[in-house]
Scaffold this active site. Sequence first.
Site, PDB file in Angstrom:
ATOM      1  N   LYS A  67       0.812  -1.223   0.000  1.00 50.31           N
ATOM      2  CA  LYS A  67       0.000   0.000   0.000  1.00 50.31           C
ATOM      3  C   LYS A  67       0.849   1.280   0.000  1.00 50.31           C
ATOM      4  O   LYS A  67       0.427   2.331   0.481  1.00 50.31           O
ATOM      5  CB  LYS A  67      -1.005   0.047   1.167  1.00 50.31           C
ATOM      6  CG  LYS A  67      -1.807  -1.212   1.380  1.00 50.31           C
ATOM      7  CD  LYS A  67      -2.239  -1.884   0.110  1.00 50.31           C
ATOM      8  CE  LYS A  67      -3.284  -1.150  -0.692  1.00 50.31           C
ATOM      9  NZ  LYS A  67      -3.482  -1.811  -2.023  1.00 50.31           N
ATOM     10  N   THR A  70       2.858   0.635  -4.961  1.00 50.99           N
ATOM     11  CA  THR A  70       3.473  -0.384  -5.817  1.00 50.99           C
ATOM     12  C   THR A  70       2.869  -0.372  -7.229  1.00 50.99           C
ATOM     13  O   THR A  70       3.583  -0.518  -8.223  1.00 50.99           O
ATOM     14  CB  THR A  70       3.229  -1.791  -5.221  1.00 50.99           C
ATOM     15  OG1 THR A  70       3.255  -1.700  -3.807  1.00 50.99           O
ATOM     16  CG2 THR A  70       4.217  -2.798  -5.738  1.00 50.99           C
ATOM     17  N   THR A  71       1.549  -0.217  -7.280  1.00 53.13           N
ATOM     18  CA  THR A  71       0.836  -0.251  -8.558  1.00 53.13           C
ATOM     19  C   THR A  71       1.367   0.847  -9.475  1.00 53.13           C
ATOM     20  O   THR A  71       1.600   0.631 -10.676  1.00 53.13           O
ATOM     21  CB  THR A  71      -0.679  -0.041  -8.294  1.00 53.13           C
ATOM     22  OG1 THR A  71      -1.070  -0.928  -7.242  1.00 53.13           O
ATOM     23  CG2 THR A  71      -1.503  -0.294  -9.524  1.00 53.13           C
ATOM     24  N   HIS A 124       7.330  -7.675  -1.795  1.00 50.75           N
ATOM     25  CA  HIS A 124       7.204  -6.881  -0.562  1.00 50.75           C
ATOM     26  C   HIS A 124       8.145  -7.432   0.506  1.00 50.75           C
ATOM     27  O   HIS A 124       8.080  -7.005   1.661  1.00 50.75           O
ATOM     28  CB  HIS A 124       5.770  -6.948  -0.024  1.00 50.75           C
ATOM     29  CG  HIS A 124       4.736  -6.353  -0.925  1.00 50.75           C
ATOM     30  ND1 HIS A 124       4.808  -5.060  -1.408  1.00 50.75           N
ATOM     31  CD2 HIS A 124       3.576  -6.857  -1.425  1.00 50.75           C
ATOM     32  CE1 HIS A 124       3.747  -4.808  -2.158  1.00 50.75           C
ATOM     33  NE2 HIS A 124       2.987  -5.889  -2.188  1.00 50.75           N
ATOM     34  N   ARG A 146       6.589   5.031   1.592  1.00 51.27           N
ATOM     35  CA  ARG A 146       5.474   5.977   1.772  1.00 51.27           C
ATOM     36  C   ARG A 146       5.324   6.306   3.252  1.00 51.27           C
ATOM     37  O   ARG A 146       5.620   5.472   4.118  1.00 51.27           O
ATOM     38  CB  ARG A 146       4.177   5.346   1.249  1.00 51.27           C
ATOM     39  CG  ARG A 146       3.019   6.307   1.177  1.00 51.27           C
ATOM     40  CD  ARG A 146       1.775   5.651   0.611  1.00 51.27           C
ATOM     41  NE  ARG A 146       0.752   6.639   0.304  1.00 51.27           N
ATOM     42  CZ  ARG A 146      -0.493   6.355  -0.029  1.00 51.27           C
ATOM     43  NH1 ARG A 146      -0.880   5.099  -0.134  1.00 51.27           N
ATOM     44  NH2 ARG A 146      -1.360   7.315  -0.295  1.00 51.27           N
ATOM     45  N   SER A 154      -4.320   3.422   3.879  1.00 51.58           N
ATOM     46  CA  SER A 154      -4.506   2.656   2.646  1.00 51.58           C
ATOM     47  C   SER A 154      -4.671   1.165   2.960  1.00 51.58           C
ATOM     48  O   SER A 154      -5.545   0.486   2.407  1.00 51.58           O
ATOM     49  CB  SER A 154      -3.302   2.895   1.724  1.00 51.58           C
ATOM     50  OG  SER A 154      -3.530   2.331   0.469  1.00 51.58           O
ATOM     51  N   ARG A 287      -7.555   3.802  -4.791  1.00 53.60           N
ATOM     52  CA  ARG A 287      -8.549   4.334  -3.859  1.00 53.60           C
ATOM     53  C   ARG A 287      -8.670   5.820  -4.093  1.00 53.60           C
ATOM     54  O   ARG A 287      -9.536   6.252  -4.816  1.00 53.60           O
ATOM     55  CB  ARG A 287      -8.164   3.989  -2.409  1.00 53.60           C
ATOM     56  CG  ARG A 287      -9.287   4.243  -1.406  1.00 53.60           C
ATOM     57  CD  ARG A 287      -8.847   3.859  -0.007  1.00 53.60           C
ATOM     58  NE  ARG A 287      -7.692   4.638   0.409  1.00 53.60           N
ATOM     59  CZ  ARG A 287      -7.748   5.764   1.118  1.00 53.60           C
ATOM     60  NH1 ARG A 287      -8.913   6.233   1.505  1.00 53.60           N
ATOM     61  NH2 ARG A 287      -6.644   6.417   1.443  1.00 53.60           N
TER      62      ARG A 287
HETATM   63  P1  A3P Z   1      -4.604   5.087  -1.253  1.00 49.84           P
HETATM   64  O1  A3P Z   1      -5.301   3.910  -0.632  1.00 49.84           O
HETATM   65  O2  A3P Z   1      -4.025   6.015  -0.236  1.00 49.84           O
HETATM   66  O3  A3P Z   1      -5.435   5.788  -2.252  1.00 49.84           O
HETATM   67  P2  A3P Z   1      -0.148  -0.428  -3.636  1.00 49.84           P
HETATM   68  O4  A3P Z   1      -0.112  -0.237  -5.108  1.00 49.84           O
HETATM   69  O5  A3P Z   1       1.212  -0.572  -3.023  1.00 49.84           O
HETATM   70  O6  A3P Z   1      -1.117  -1.464  -3.240  1.00 49.84           O
HETATM   71  O7  A3P Z   1      -0.657   0.955  -3.044  1.00 49.84           O
HETATM   72  C1  A3P Z   1      -1.954   1.411  -3.287  1.00 49.84           C
HETATM   73  C2  A3P Z   1      -1.988   2.899  -3.054  1.00 49.84           C
HETATM   74  O8  A3P Z   1      -1.402   3.565  -4.178  1.00 49.84           O
HETATM   75  C3  A3P Z   1      -3.415   3.391  -2.939  1.00 49.84           C
HETATM   76  O9  A3P Z   1      -3.345   4.506  -2.061  1.00 49.84           O
HETATM   77  C4  A3P Z   1      -3.703   3.788  -4.368  1.00 49.84           C
HETATM   78  O10 A3P Z   1      -4.787   4.673  -4.510  1.00 49.84           O
HETATM   79  C5  A3P Z   1      -2.386   4.423  -4.762  1.00 49.84           C
HETATM   80  N1  A3P Z   1      -2.174   4.437  -6.223  1.00 49.84           N
HETATM   81  C6  A3P Z   1      -2.501   3.487  -7.120  1.00 49.84           C
HETATM   82  N2  A3P Z   1      -2.174   3.875  -8.361  1.00 49.84           N
HETATM   83  C7  A3P Z   1      -1.642   5.108  -8.246  1.00 49.84           C
HETATM   84  C8  A3P Z   1      -1.112   6.036  -9.190  1.00 49.84           C
HETATM   85  N3  A3P Z   1      -1.099   5.768 -10.493  1.00 49.84           N
HETATM   86  N4  A3P Z   1      -0.637   7.202  -8.725  1.00 49.84           N
HETATM   87  C9  A3P Z   1      -0.656   7.492  -7.410  1.00 49.84           C
HETATM   88  N5  A3P Z   1      -1.151   6.663  -6.467  1.00 49.84           N
HETATM   89  C10 A3P Z   1      -1.621   5.470  -6.877  1.00 49.84           C
END
Ligand code: A3P
Length: 321
Positions: A67, A70-71, A124, A146, A154, A287
Site C-alpha cells: 500500500k 506499488t501499482t 514486498h 510511503r 490505505s 482508492r
Molecule cells: P490510497 O489507498 O491512499 O489511495 P499499492 O499499489 O502498493 O497497493 O498501493 C496502493 C496505493 O497507491 C493506494 O493509495 C492507491 O490509490 C495508490 N495508487 C494506485 N495507483 C496510483 C497512481 N497511479 N498514482 C498514485 N497513487 C496510486
Amino acid sequence: QKDNELRARQHHEEEISSLPLHEGWRYLPLRLYKGFWFPEFILPGVLSLRHHLRPTSSDILLVSFPKSGTTWLKALVFAISTRNPELLLSRHPQDCSPNLEAFFAGPHVPDLDALPSPRQFSTHIPYSVLPKSVHDSPCRIIYLCREPKDTLVSTYHFVIGMHRPEAAPQQMPFTEAVELFCKGLSMYGPVWEHQLEYWQESQRRPDKVLFLKYEDMMADPEAIVRRMAEYMGKPFSAAEEMNGMVGEIVRLSSFEKLSGLEINKVGLWGKEFDLGHLAIKNSSFFRNGKVGDWREHFTAEMAERFDAIARDKLHQSGLTH
Ligand code: A3P
C-alpha cells in the site's frame, strides 16, 4: 522432480504452521517469520523463492511495503522500460511485473528463465529476508517508501474491502488497526523496520538500491521518472525529451488515468490462490491516491504516537518522512 517439489512444499507447510499466528486482521491471518508479519497465504511462496530464486544481473526488483504505491511504481517502470506507455491502457499495472512471492506460491517452481530480459519483478519481502542470491547479485532494486500514516490508512481500506461478496464484511474499528499497525502487526510489518532496511542498504550501496518516496513522486513525477530511467540504464534521449515522452509516461501512469480505465475496474487479483474468505478486486489497488489522507482518519494522539515511533526507530538514520 515433482516428488521433490511436493516434499519441499509439505516441509514448508509444516514450518509455516509452527510460526506464531495473529488473526487481528480478520480474514487475513498473519504469521511471524524472521521478525516480520507475513500474510499466511503468501508464505509458501516466500519460502520457496528463498531456495530457488537466481537473479540475473539485468533483473530489476521493484520493492515496497504493501500500500505504498506499488501499482504506480509498476506502471512507471513498465512504461520506462517499454517506452510504450499506451500499453497501460490495456493491461492492469499489477500484471506488468509479477509479484515474486505470489509467483512462487503455486504448486510448481516457476520457470523464470522463460521470461523476456530485462526481467522486472516485484516483491514486498524485507531486505533481510530476501535470499543471499539477491544480496550477492548485481541485480538492481527500486524501493518505494510511503509515509506510514498514509500507508496504514490505505492498508485499512484495502483489508476491510478484501472479502468475497458472499462473505460477511469485516468490521474493524480504525482504532484497532492503529493499535495493530503500531505493534508491527500488518502485512509485512513492521513498516519502520521494512523501510529502514532498504534505506540503509541504499546508503551503503546506492548502485544496488534506488530509494524513492511516494510523496516526492507526487510532487515532481517527471524528475523521478528521469531518475528511474537513468538508474535502469535507460536514460531518455534528447529526441525523446523533445517528443514529450517523459510527460506522456507520467500522464498515462497517473492515478486519474489508470483508475478510470475499464481494465483496472473489473476482475480479481490472485485468482490462482485459495484465499478463503478473501477476494482482492483489481479496482482495490486504486482508492484516492493522495498525500496526507491520514488527516481525515487520525486523531492528534494517533499521529503523535506514529511520529514518536518514527523518531525512536529512525533516529539518526537520515530517513525522514
Ligand atoms: P490510497 O489507498 O491512499 O489511495 P499499492 O499499489 O502498493 O497497493 O498501493 C496502493 C496505493 O497507491 C493506494 O493509495 C492507491 O490509490 C495508490 N495508487 C494506485 N495507483 C496510483 C497512481 N497511479 N498514482 C498514485 N497513487 C496510486
